[in-house]
Scaffold this active site. Sequence first.
Site, PDB file in Angstrom:
ATOM      1  N   ALA A 132       0.824  -1.198   0.000  1.00  0.00           N
ATOM      2  CA  ALA A 132       0.000   0.000   0.000  1.00  0.00           C
ATOM      3  C   ALA A 132       0.864   1.258   0.000  1.00  0.00           C
ATOM      4  O   ALA A 132       0.590   2.223  -0.695  1.00  0.00           O
ATOM      5  CB  ALA A 132      -0.930  -0.003   1.199  1.00  0.00           C
ATOM      6  N   GLU A 133       1.947   1.217   0.781  1.00  0.00           N
ATOM      7  CA  GLU A 133       2.806   2.404   0.855  1.00  0.00           C
ATOM      8  C   GLU A 133       4.282   2.041   0.841  1.00  0.00           C
ATOM      9  O   GLU A 133       5.120   2.885   0.575  1.00  0.00           O
ATOM     10  CB  GLU A 133       2.479   3.228   2.106  1.00  0.00           C
ATOM     11  N   ALA A 134       4.597   0.775   1.086  1.00  0.00           N
ATOM     12  CA  ALA A 134       5.999   0.379   1.151  1.00  0.00           C
ATOM     13  C   ALA A 134       6.352  -0.538  -0.009  1.00  0.00           C
ATOM     14  O   ALA A 134       5.476  -1.097  -0.668  1.00  0.00           O
ATOM     15  CB  ALA A 134       6.260  -0.333   2.470  1.00  0.00           C
ATOM     16  N   ASP A 163      -3.767  -2.148  12.057  1.00  0.00           N
ATOM     17  CA  ASP A 163      -4.150  -2.632  10.717  1.00  0.00           C
ATOM     18  C   ASP A 163      -4.269  -4.163  10.754  1.00  0.00           C
ATOM     19  O   ASP A 163      -3.624  -4.880   9.981  1.00  0.00           O
ATOM     20  CB  ASP A 163      -3.103  -2.187   9.693  1.00  0.00           C
TER      21      ASP A 163
END
Length: 186
Positions: free
Chosen positions: A5-7, A105
Amino acid sequence: MIQGAEAEIEILEDKVVKERPRKKYRHPELDQRIRKQRTQTEYNSMKKALRHDVSVPKIEQVSDYVLEIEKIDGKSLAENFKAEKMGEVGKHLGRLHSAEIVHGDMTTKNIMHSDKIYLIDFGLSGQSTRTEDRAVDLHLLKQVLKSSHSDKFEEAWENFMEGYRPEFREDVIQRLAEVEQRGRYK
Ligand SMILES: Nc1ncnc2c1ncn2[C@@H]1O[C@H](COP(=O)(O)OP(=O)(O)O)[C@@H](O)[C@H]1O
Ligand SMILES: [Mg+2]
């Protein structure tokens, strides 16, 4: 390379390298701050979790934006769901909460299993002793089990609770019921 998602996750022989690259859509200073903070948070929470015998991979910090994490030879529970592993998940999430960490999460994508289970992905975790924050971890996990693993939901949740309950107090379980009621009438 896995694009999360972001990494970005690079899987090597015996370790994985998790890097948080620049996001062009964010203001540069804010972007740096978020990437640094999530990397630091992930490192701190996992180190603390390890000290409290929560099953997480070993971790080292390489730079402001890069972590080296012990590679788990296995799959996530999202890819290969095993309801019989949920008791172990409950035990470790209970220990995490007792260590005053909330995951932030708690989906089956962020639980891996090989011979045993491992909680991963602590970038959104935090220090908290609030019953509400703990109940929110349970709530998200329960929602994911219901929607993505619905055929095994009853068994999975029963096993989870059997693992979580002895590690933790009734107040979280009571609060979960309240969170669920709120969701229903929103
Ligand atoms: N320690 C690890 N060992 C093996 N695979 C991993 C490990 N950590 C992450 N992965 C793989 O990379 C994916 C993304 O990692 P994660 O930490 O959840 O990043 P993101 O924040 O992008 O979701 C995981 O779902 C898993 O498939
Ligand atoms: Mg993840």
